[in-house]
Design a protein around this motif. Structure first.
Motif, PDB file in Angstrom:
ATOM      1  N   GLY A   8      72.482  55.923 -41.466  1.00 52.80           N
ATOM      2  CA  GLY A   8      73.502  54.932 -41.805  1.00 52.80           C
ATOM      3  C   GLY A   8      73.012  53.950 -42.852  1.00 52.80           C
ATOM      4  N   SER A   9      71.796  53.473 -42.694  1.00 53.57           N
ATOM      5  CA  SER A   9      71.225  52.548 -43.672  1.00 53.57           C
ATOM      6  C   SER A   9      70.998  53.215 -45.019  1.00 53.57           C
ATOM      7  CB  SER A   9      69.900  51.974 -43.151  1.00 53.57           C
ATOM      8  OG  SER A   9      70.142  51.141 -42.044  1.00 53.57           O
ATOM      9  N   LEU A  10      70.580  54.461 -44.996  1.00 54.48           N
ATOM     10  CA  LEU A  10      70.388  55.203 -46.245  1.00 54.48           C
ATOM     11  C   LEU A  10      71.721  55.355 -46.986  1.00 54.48           C
ATOM     12  CD1 LEU A  10      68.258  56.797 -47.909  1.00 54.48           C
ATOM     13  CD2 LEU A  10      68.974  58.816 -46.638  1.00 54.48           C
ATOM     14  N   VAL A  30      84.634  46.002 -51.365  1.00 57.19           N
ATOM     15  CA  VAL A  30      85.354  45.470 -50.208  1.00 57.19           C
ATOM     16  C   VAL A  30      84.882  46.301 -49.009  1.00 57.19           C
ATOM     17  CG1 VAL A  30      87.591  45.064 -49.139  1.00 57.19           C
ATOM     18  CG2 VAL A  30      87.331  44.809 -51.622  1.00 57.19           C
ATOM     19  N   PRO A  31      84.077  45.694 -48.128  1.00 55.38           N
ATOM     20  CA  PRO A  31      83.515  46.437 -46.994  1.00 55.38           C
ATOM     21  C   PRO A  31      84.448  46.424 -45.782  1.00 55.38           C
ATOM     22  CG  PRO A  31      82.499  44.285 -47.101  1.00 55.38           C
ATOM     23  CD  PRO A  31      83.469  44.362 -48.249  1.00 55.38           C
ATOM     24  N   MET A  32      85.413  47.314 -45.747  1.00 59.12           N
ATOM     25  CA  MET A  32      86.317  47.402 -44.595  1.00 59.12           C
ATOM     26  C   MET A  32      85.620  48.016 -43.381  1.00 59.12           C
ATOM     27  SD  MET A  32      89.083  45.968 -45.614  1.00 59.12           S
ATOM     28  CE  MET A  32      90.250  46.438 -44.361  1.00 59.12           C
ATOM     29  N   CYS A  33      84.620  48.820 -43.629  1.00 56.25           N
ATOM     30  CA  CYS A  33      83.868  49.472 -42.557  1.00 56.25           C
ATOM     31  C   CYS A  33      83.014  48.437 -41.816  1.00 56.25           C
ATOM     32  CB  CYS A  33      82.976  50.549 -43.165  1.00 56.25           C
ATOM     33  SG  CYS A  33      81.758  51.201 -42.019  1.00 56.25           S
ATOM     34  N   PRO A  34      83.176  48.302 -40.496  1.00 59.13           N
ATOM     35  CA  PRO A  34      82.376  47.331 -39.741  1.00 59.13           C
ATOM     36  C   PRO A  34      80.866  47.556 -39.869  1.00 59.13           C
ATOM     37  CG  PRO A  34      84.204  48.089 -38.412  1.00 59.13           C
ATOM     38  CD  PRO A  34      84.176  48.957 -39.650  1.00 59.13           C
ATOM     39  N   PHE A  35      80.428  48.806 -39.842  1.00 60.11           N
ATOM     40  CA  PHE A  35      78.992  49.072 -39.974  1.00 60.11           C
ATOM     41  C   PHE A  35      78.467  48.541 -41.302  1.00 60.11           C
ATOM     42  CE2 PHE A  35      75.556  51.569 -41.803  1.00 60.11           C
ATOM     43  CZ  PHE A  35      74.570  51.417 -40.835  1.00 60.11           C
TER      44      PHE A  35
END
Length: 100
Positions: A53-55, A72-77
């Motif tokens: 996920g971080s990668l 625009v970070p719509m993804c919570p992660f």
């Protein structure tokens, strides 16, 4: 094991794959002009806890920087990841409300 991240614009997502080609995770997106909205991050259960996920997050943010896009970070992660990675602050549209 090496994980490689690649943009797959035909599918509107970045894919992370291992050496054998197995799909480890994805980040989906939508682009409108200079704005990219990252909508969802998903890591295959077999790859969880291995930094996939971080990668993916770093790869999509580096891509946005290279292309001069506003994120625009719509993804919570991704939103939570960005809270810890201030080197990307200038790229992020923080006036938007994150969906949880």
């Amino acid at each position: 094991m090496t994980i490689t991240v690649a943009d797959v614009p035909d599918k509107g997502r970045f894919e992370a794959r291992d050496d054998s080609g197995a799909l480890a995770g994805v980040v989906t997106y939508q682009v409108t002009g200079p704005i990219v909205v990252y909508t969802h991050t998903e890591v295959d259960p077999g790859f969880e806890g291995q930094g996939v996920g971080s990668l993916l997050a770093r790869a999509v943010m580096d891509d946005a920087r290279e292309r001069g896009r506003t994120v625009v970070p719509m993804c919570p992660f991704l939103g939570e990841w960005l809270d810890k990675h201030h080197e990307y602050d200038k790229l992020v549209a923080r006036q938007t409300r994150r969906i949880k």
